[in-house]
Scaffold this motif. Structure first.
Motif, mmCIF file in Angstrom:
data_model
loop_
_atom_site.group_PDB
_atom_site.id
_atom_site.type_symbol
_atom_site.label_atom_id
_atom_site.label_comp_id
_atom_site.label_asym_id
_atom_site.label_seq_id
_atom_site.Cartn_x
_atom_site.Cartn_y
_atom_site.Cartn_z
ATOM 1 N N LEU A 222 0.714 -0.849 -0.022
ATOM 2 C CA LEU A 222 0.247 -0.492 -0.095
ATOM 3 C C LEU A 222 1.039 1.072 -0.015
ATOM 4 O O LEU A 222 1.919 1.629 1.058
ATOM 5 N N ALA A 223 0.788 2.252 -1.202
ATOM 6 C CA ALA A 223 1.179 3.593 -1.058
ATOM 7 C C ALA A 223 0.945 4.202 -0.480
ATOM 8 O O ALA A 223 -0.211 3.777 -0.085
ATOM 9 N N PRO A 224 2.180 4.891 -0.177
ATOM 10 C CA PRO A 224 1.438 6.341 0.911
ATOM 11 C C PRO A 224 -0.035 6.579 0.496
ATOM 12 O O PRO A 224 -0.674 7.123 1.763
ATOM 13 N N ALA A 225 -0.049 7.086 -0.379
ATOM 14 C CA ALA A 225 -1.345 7.397 -0.570
ATOM 15 C C ALA A 225 -2.872 7.234 -0.094
ATOM 16 O O ALA A 225 -3.613 7.256 0.484
ATOM 17 N N ALA A 226 -1.928 5.560 -0.845
ATOM 18 C CA ALA A 226 -3.351 4.311 -0.215
ATOM 19 C C ALA A 226 -3.177 4.402 1.331
ATOM 20 O O ALA A 226 -4.361 4.493 2.272
ATOM 21 N N MET A 227 -2.409 4.729 2.083
ATOM 22 C CA MET A 227 -2.624 4.331 3.559
ATOM 23 C C MET A 227 -2.779 5.835 4.143
ATOM 24 O O MET A 227 -3.018 5.960 5.065
ATOM 25 N N ASP A 228 -2.728 6.738 3.530
ATOM 26 C CA ASP A 228 -3.362 8.060 3.404
ATOM 27 C C ASP A 228 -5.245 7.793 3.510
ATOM 28 O O ASP A 228 -5.832 8.657 4.500
ATOM 29 N N GLU A 229 -5.851 7.406 2.802
ATOM 30 C CA GLU A 229 -6.978 6.636 2.189
ATOM 31 C C GLU A 229 -7.230 5.814 3.759
ATOM 32 O O GLU A 229 -8.447 6.322 4.590
ATOM 33 N N ILE A 230 -6.702 4.959 4.244
ATOM 34 C CA ILE A 230 -6.602 4.702 5.714
ATOM 35 C C ILE A 230 -6.597 4.961 6.206
ATOM 36 O O ILE A 230 -7.767 5.281 7.536
ATOM 37 N N ALA A 231 -5.664 5.788 6.958
ATOM 38 C CA ALA A 231 -5.416 7.033 8.195
ATOM 39 C C ALA A 231 -6.842 7.740 8.283
ATOM 40 O O ALA A 231 -7.580 8.635 9.374
ATOM 41 N N GLY A 232 -7.153 8.548 7.179
ATOM 42 C CA GLY A 232 -8.507 9.476 7.225
ATOM 43 C C GLY A 232 -9.198 8.920 7.452
ATOM 44 O O GLY A 232 -10.493 9.493 7.831
ATOM 45 N N THR A 405 7.363 1.442 4.964
ATOM 46 C CA THR A 405 8.888 1.790 4.171
ATOM 47 C C THR A 405 9.939 2.750 5.318
ATOM 48 O O THR A 405 9.265 3.391 6.553
ATOM 49 N N ARG A 406 10.850 2.658 4.796
ATOM 50 C CA ARG A 406 11.640 3.632 5.815
ATOM 51 C C ARG A 406 11.405 5.497 5.328
ATOM 52 O O ARG A 406 11.658 5.841 6.420
ATOM 53 N N GLU A 407 11.203 5.674 4.414
ATOM 54 C CA GLU A 407 11.050 6.616 3.829
ATOM 55 C C GLU A 407 9.182 7.533 3.966
ATOM 56 O O GLU A 407 8.489 6.826 3.256
ATOM 57 N N ARG A 408 9.456 7.888 4.290
ATOM 58 C CA ARG A 408 7.292 9.072 4.456
ATOM 59 C C ARG A 408 7.099 10.111 3.586
ATOM 60 O O ARG A 408 7.948 10.769 2.692
ATOM 61 N N GLU A 409 6.240 9.923 3.149
ATOM 62 C CA GLU A 409 5.665 11.194 1.832
ATOM 63 C C GLU A 409 4.687 11.875 2.936
ATOM 64 O O GLU A 409 3.687 11.891 3.916
ATOM 65 N N MET A 410 4.903 13.424 2.386
ATOM 66 C CA MET A 410 4.004 14.242 3.487
ATOM 67 C C MET A 410 2.993 15.022 2.809
ATOM 68 O O MET A 410 3.386 14.775 1.614
ATOM 69 N N ILE A 411 1.797 14.663 2.773
ATOM 70 C CA ILE A 411 0.939 14.616 2.106
ATOM 71 C C ILE A 411 -0.140 16.061 2.710
ATOM 72 O O ILE A 411 -0.893 15.262 3.651
ATOM 73 N N SER A 425 -0.596 14.668 6.413
ATOM 74 C CA SER A 425 -0.202 13.504 6.885
ATOM 75 C C SER A 425 1.017 13.525 6.554
ATOM 76 O O SER A 425 1.388 13.351 5.447
ATOM 77 N N HIS A 426 1.376 12.318 7.426
ATOM 78 C CA HIS A 426 3.205 12.229 7.098
ATOM 79 C C HIS A 426 3.208 10.576 7.775
ATOM 80 O O HIS A 426 3.473 10.179 8.501
ATOM 81 N N LEU A 427 3.110 9.607 6.423
ATOM 82 C CA LEU A 427 3.095 8.677 6.369
ATOM 83 C C LEU A 427 3.858 7.609 5.080
ATOM 84 O O LEU A 427 4.722 8.539 4.367
ATOM 85 N N PRO A 428 4.104 6.634 5.937
ATOM 86 C CA PRO A 428 4.664 5.591 5.189
ATOM 87 C C PRO A 428 4.049 4.771 4.229
ATOM 88 O O PRO A 428 2.964 4.612 4.388
ATOM 89 N N GLY A 429 4.623 3.821 3.592
ATOM 90 C CA GLY A 429 4.400 2.579 2.812
ATOM 91 C C GLY A 429 4.382 1.830 3.638
ATOM 92 O O GLY A 429 4.358 1.309 4.377
ATOM 93 N N ALA A 430 3.241 0.461 3.299
ATOM 94 C CA ALA A 430 3.030 -0.331 3.773
ATOM 95 C C ALA A 430 2.730 -1.882 3.361
ATOM 96 O O ALA A 430 2.329 -1.830 2.637
ATOM 97 N N LEU A 431 3.524 -2.741 3.725
ATOM 98 C CA LEU A 431 3.586 -4.295 2.714
ATOM 99 C C LEU A 431 2.902 -4.943 4.146
ATOM 100 O O LEU A 431 3.901 -5.084 4.815
ATOM 101 N N VAL A 432 2.014 -5.759 3.691
ATOM 102 C CA VAL A 432 1.101 -6.910 4.191
ATOM 103 C C VAL A 432 1.012 -7.623 3.311
ATOM 104 O O VAL A 432 1.371 -7.703 2.020
#
Length: 439
Positions: A222-232, A405-411, A425-432
């Motif tokens: 799940l890329a950071p943009a996908a994680m942003d939807e979950i965090a939202g 992920t080590r790298e995070r994206e500021m969205i 939001s400041h989020l990494p990607g997630a491997l599930v």
């Protein structure tokens, strides 16, 4: 805008009568908006607006009114005085508010983040060079956003920050699209170009034959943009003291101690260094709040009203008790190893139309949409048609989470409903290890 706000505060202090108290909120922006289609400018304009939110308090009663400001100081002062008179007439008609709780400290907060923004010609030149031959549709917004707060108790806060937000999609001839975003406060032409090139590369994969998969559980990134939807979704009352006290939080089991997330998961409200002001709309200083630490619930967001109603200690949350700068700690997965570590499974760039299918179980449902790919042995095979997922947060960020992920994206929030938002939001990607697709 700051001198105007200070003038209005002084006017309210002079007009106040014995026994009265006031709070004054202030919002303003000077924004440049540009709409693109086929990577060409189709509409461009500027928005300059300001408003004040006046609240009058007396003998346990409160009433408020929003006033649109013109920028003409004498006129705006008169508009605010007129609003004050209307509130005075309204107050005696109202019942005493049992949960009225005011921060009576004379706190002061000043933040002016004046990083230079790129010139529009610089943005257009880069866009033409990197994507001029593509069907790019998007919106670019940039400019300063201001927030202010003052009270008759002597509190005064001022926040001004420059930011830009470029939200776009690249469309393939087959109708599929890649959605991307570049936003922040410090413009970097190389980062912007890299983001465009990455979107172009993904667009090429969309031209491959579509891969059909059956419903089931699949390994996924799940890329950071996908994680942003979950965090939202979690921001819809997940961390709210009021929602938790009334049993309406998706994280009820977590805060009750009946469930936990993966030890790698640590969420916090990271106001410091964000685009959001260091004070709430209720007039309290904001501090960074650790919400979840190593998979276990820690603090919740408590507004002044919830503090009074549920006998809690307020921690500067806004009235709606939703994070304004949600941060998820990074993991150990280098971005360049994402496909290799995924191996065979789904690469999901975005999720769409999320909602809760089972709120107490923190179970969410939604759609994959933009640039979801089937990956085999670390190589992208082709796009996957839109599918519905239905899974619990306790699975995605709990038992099934393999790494972040080590790298995070500021969205930064792209919302412009009424005004540009300061949320982020400041989020990494997630491997599930497993994501459940139902349709």
């Amino acid at each position: 805008m700051k001198p105007l706000f200070q003038t209005l505060v002084a006017a309210m202090q002079d007009a106040l009568q014995p026994g009265e108290q006031f709070t004054l909120g202030f919002s303003a922006e000077q924004s440049q908006f540009v709409r693109f289609n086929h990577a060409k400018v189709r509409q461009a304009g500027e928005v300059s607006q300001a408003s004040a939110q006046l609240r009058l308090i007396r003998e346990g009663r409160q009433a408020e009114q929003q006033v649109t400001l013109s920028g003409d100081t004498p006129l705006d002062r008169q508009r605010l005085i007129s609003a004050l008179e209307q509130l005075r007439q309204t107050l005696p008609l109202l019942a005493v508010d049992p949960y009225l709780q005011l921060d009576q400290s004379a706190w002061h907060s000043l933040s002016e983040q004046a990083q230079p923004l790129p010139g529009l010609d610089q943005v257009l030149t880069l866009l033409d060079r990197e994507a001029g031959d593509l069907d790019l549709v998007g919106i670019y917004a940039a400019g300063p956003i201001c927030r202010g707060f003052a009270s008759s108790f002597g509190a005064f806060g001022w926040h001004q920050a420059n930011s830009f937000n470029f939200d776009w999609s690249l469309f393939h001839g087959n109708g599929q699209a890649v959605k991307a975003n570049y936003a922040g406060q410090c413009w970097d032409a190389d980062d912007f170009s890299a983001r465009l090139r990455q979107a172009r590369e993904q667009l090429g994969f969309l031209g491959r034959p579509a891969v059909t998969i059956e419903p089931g559980s699949y390994r996924a990134y799940l890329a950071p943009a996908a994680m942003d939807e979950i965090a939202g979704m979690l921001c819809w009352g997940g961390f709210s003291a009021q929602a938790l006290a009334t049993g309406n939080s998706a994280l009820q089991r977590l805060y009750n101690g009946d469930a936990q997330l993966h030890p790698m998961v640590s969420f916090s409200e990271q106001v410091s260094g964000s685009l959001s002001p260091a004070f709430s709309d209720e007039g309290s200083p904001r501090l960074d709040v650790p919400l979840i630490q190593q998979g276990k619930a820690l603090q919740r967001l408590v507004s002044a009203r919830s503090a009074a109603e549920f006998e809690l200690l307020a921690n500067g949350a806004d009235s709606y008790e939703s994070p304004c700068a949600l941060s998820l700690a990074p993991g150990n997965l280098p971005s360049e190893q994402i496909l290799e570590r995924l191996g065979t499974g789904l690469y999901i760039s975005n999720l769409w139309y999320l909602n809760y299918s089972d709120l107490p179980a923190a179970r969410m449902t939604g759609l994959t949409r933009f640039a979801t790919f089937w990956v085999k042995n670390g190589e992208i095979q082709g796009p996957v048609s839109t599918m519905r997922f239905d899974d619990s947060l306790y699975s995605l960020l709990g038992s099934q989470l393999e790494d972040l992920t080590r790298e995070r994206e500021m969205i930064l929030s792209t919302s412009t409903y009424g005004q540009r938002s300061t949320g982020s939001s400041h989020l990494p990607g997630a491997l599930v290890k497993g994501l459940t697709l139902t349709l």
